[in-house]
Design a protein around this motif. Sequence first.
Motif, PDB file in Angstrom:
ATOM      1  N   SER A 190       0.830  -1.203   0.000  1.00 19.64           N
ATOM      2  CA  SER A 190       0.000   0.000   0.000  1.00 19.64           C
ATOM      3  C   SER A 190       0.862   1.249   0.000  1.00 19.64           C
ATOM      4  O   SER A 190       0.587   2.222  -0.726  1.00 19.64           O
ATOM      5  CB  SER A 190      -0.937   0.000   1.223  1.00 19.64           C
ATOM      6  N   MET A 352     -11.768  -0.558  -3.757  1.00 19.97           N
ATOM      7  CA  MET A 352     -10.880   0.590  -3.556  1.00 19.97           C
ATOM      8  C   MET A 352     -11.314   1.770  -4.410  1.00 19.97           C
ATOM      9  O   MET A 352     -11.286   2.930  -3.967  1.00 19.97           O
ATOM     10  CB  MET A 352      -9.435   0.176  -3.872  1.00 19.97           C
ATOM     11  N   SER A 355     -14.171   3.338  -2.879  1.00 22.92           N
ATOM     12  CA  SER A 355     -13.727   4.088  -1.696  1.00 22.92           C
ATOM     13  C   SER A 355     -13.237   5.471  -2.094  1.00 22.92           C
ATOM     14  O   SER A 355     -13.573   6.478  -1.447  1.00 22.92           O
ATOM     15  CB  SER A 355     -12.604   3.325  -0.981  1.00 22.92           C
ATOM     16  N   ILE A 356     -12.447   5.544  -3.162  1.00 22.03           N
ATOM     17  CA  ILE A 356     -11.950   6.836  -3.631  1.00 22.03           C
ATOM     18  C   ILE A 356     -13.102   7.704  -4.109  1.00 22.03           C
ATOM     19  O   ILE A 356     -13.123   8.924  -3.895  1.00 22.03           O
ATOM     20  CB  ILE A 356     -10.892   6.621  -4.728  1.00 22.03           C
ATOM     21  N   LEU A 359     -14.690   9.079  -0.998  1.00 21.99           N
ATOM     22  CA  LEU A 359     -13.805  10.066  -0.375  1.00 21.99           C
ATOM     23  C   LEU A 359     -13.890  11.400  -1.102  1.00 21.99           C
ATOM     24  O   LEU A 359     -13.866  12.469  -0.479  1.00 21.99           O
ATOM     25  CB  LEU A 359     -12.357   9.555  -0.386  1.00 21.99           C
ATOM     26  N   GLN A 366     -12.617  12.088   4.527  1.00 24.69           N
ATOM     27  CA  GLN A 366     -11.161  12.000   4.342  1.00 24.69           C
ATOM     28  C   GLN A 366     -10.428  12.549   5.557  1.00 24.69           C
ATOM     29  O   GLN A 366      -9.515  11.907   6.092  1.00 24.69           O
ATOM     30  CB  GLN A 366     -10.726  12.805   3.110  1.00 24.69           C
ATOM     31  N   CYS A 411     -14.817   1.170   5.761  1.00 26.80           N
ATOM     32  CA  CYS A 411     -14.663  -0.010   4.901  1.00 26.80           C
ATOM     33  C   CYS A 411     -15.947  -0.825   4.847  1.00 26.80           C
ATOM     34  O   CYS A 411     -16.365  -1.280   3.766  1.00 26.80           O
ATOM     35  CB  CYS A 411     -13.513  -0.881   5.407  1.00 26.80           C
ATOM     36  N   ILE A 534      -6.765   1.886   1.833  1.00 24.25           N
ATOM     37  CA  ILE A 534      -7.431   3.161   2.101  1.00 24.25           C
ATOM     38  C   ILE A 534      -6.594   4.002   3.066  1.00 24.25           C
ATOM     39  O   ILE A 534      -6.426   5.222   2.875  1.00 24.25           O
ATOM     40  CB  ILE A 534      -8.837   2.919   2.676  1.00 24.25           C
ATOM     41  N   TRP A 537      -3.627   5.475   1.283  1.00 22.43           N
ATOM     42  CA  TRP A 537      -4.066   6.483   0.312  1.00 22.43           C
ATOM     43  C   TRP A 537      -4.447   7.797   1.000  1.00 22.43           C
ATOM     44  O   TRP A 537      -4.018   8.882   0.578  1.00 22.43           O
ATOM     45  CB  TRP A 537      -5.251   5.946  -0.486  1.00 22.43           C
ATOM     46  N   VAL A 538      -5.220   7.708   2.054  1.00 25.63           N
ATOM     47  CA  VAL A 538      -5.677   8.919   2.747  1.00 25.63           C
ATOM     48  C   VAL A 538      -4.512   9.637   3.413  1.00 25.63           C
ATOM     49  O   VAL A 538      -4.478  10.876   3.459  1.00 25.63           O
ATOM     50  CB  VAL A 538      -6.768   8.553   3.777  1.00 25.63           C
TER      51      VAL A 538
END
Length: 589
Positions: A190, A352, A355-356, A359, A366, A411, A534, A537-538
């Motif tokens: 990740s 995923m 999820s984006i 967000l 976020q 999630c 996630i 990424w965040v």
Amino acid sequence: MASAQQVLLPQAFSSLPALPDLSSSPSALYSMLAFTFAALLLLALTLWHCIIYPKVFSPLRHLPEPAGGSYLMGHFYHLIREPLGQPIREWINKIPHKGLIRYLDYFNTERIAVVGSKALADVLVHKADDFMKPPQFVRVIGNVIGVGLVLAEGEEHKLILTVEMHRKALLPAFSYRNIKDLFPAFWSKSQELTHSLAKHLEAVQDEHVDLDDWVSRATLDIIGLAAFGYNYQTISHPSGLLAENYRKILTPDRWTQLALFLNFVLPPWLRWLAPIRNTSDNARAFQEIKTICRQMIQRQRARLATSTASDLPIDRDILSVAIATGAFSDEDLVNQLMTFLAAGHETTAAAMKWSIYELCLNPPIQHRIREELWTRIPAHHLNYPNDQSEGPYKDFQAAHIDQCAYLQAFCSEILRVHPPVPFTARVATQDTSITGTFIPKGTTLVLSPWAVNRSVELWGADAHVFRPDRWLMPPNAGVTTSSGLQPEYSATRPRLERQKTMGPETPYAFLTFLHGPRSCIGQSFARAELACLIAAWVLAFETEFCCPEECGEPGLGGKTYAAGVEVVVGISARPGNLKVKVRSLGERL
């Protein structure tokens, strides 16, 4: 004087071939009678199967069903205009029902949507052996993901025992005790994703991201490292053989898409018209992936054979555990690896991407996740190290992610509102019943997580609203873990703020991983992988739609999506046309 018609018509008919003299040719007479009889029989069977039986005699005709539809094709045209599962999502909240909804597919073929908790319990748990996946479903999807645990079913006693033995043998590999040891691999990949993406965007001086490519490569790398102990390096080498072959399979050309569709709808005796194995480059790609899987198995068997007893406990990847059980032949392992590779990486990639999407749609979420992560994850795990030689994340623990209550709730809400697999099917292998309703042998049942996960009856009036807080439990709720501590978060029984008339909570309200003896064996793996992706990424990026002014609001019931996003359905349902830009947040010291 004769008219033109009187002259020309006799001449025209005189030029036609003469009909045979049936009285002097018995064989011609018999042929004509046989042809007429066959045509009448075909017409009678067509009328019976397409009109008379489903509309007059079917024991299922009294079940509630949606209005409208074609007299001959039922609701087929409505079904093909919408993403798979979308019509049932609409019907479940509009049609009064007691757990079952009947609708008619092409040529009025009966389908039963199972949408109530008691009905789902019968199909998935109490009478699971009465239902199996449709053969055409297994055949078509098996050409993409292999026939592993996801698809392996059958009526034969020997096959049932084999599937149960394989599932039992793999359970230790997918237990949470084993999954928690894979968190360093999840977190490492990740972090590699976000670091590589940040470097790429800096090099090209662009904030726009091709999510499909980057996310799919990351999940393929994770499944390779965590499940098979092999680093495919597709994040850093996007043109690798495995990644290229999966691109071919998961993005089929128009002929392949048509062939797949026809294999679902055509009767068995006409399926030769759409041979899947001969379409495009898919067959070659499929065989090349199988070859890669065989090579991985041979490599892993050789490594395990030379390992000492003290080495074996560190081999936590799924392939090593499966080999160690001795329950699988090499061909069995190839099928399992094919399934884990395709289904595992593609469904998590879809989750995923959703999820984006959420967000971007909800910036405060976020910020809330990021603030929680900063307080829960040790500082030395927040940045990507320059030196990778010593395994910088080897001491990364599952607790770092598990204790992030809001991240876990996010999630679960993603998996509820946007389940990667919108629907699946079962067919009755014998005459049976569901909640007292007689179900004839051969009836096709449709199970739709897309619909059930947004049922107003099961989730309350805000079922369509993306709200992670529904999964957060109030303090002192009386629920304890095995360690005696009260959790902030429940992954299986959300706290629903519903009216008293909505009835008791039920695990069947959350259908993403199904339930019962054939539920998704990899759900703990998928949840852990998604949470790590996630989180990384965040922590690395602030993400927004490319055109915020065009965002708008999602349509009622999620029928349409913000920012021009459309649902693309393949192995999974993912957001198509999702255009985002990211701003790197840099390192946090």
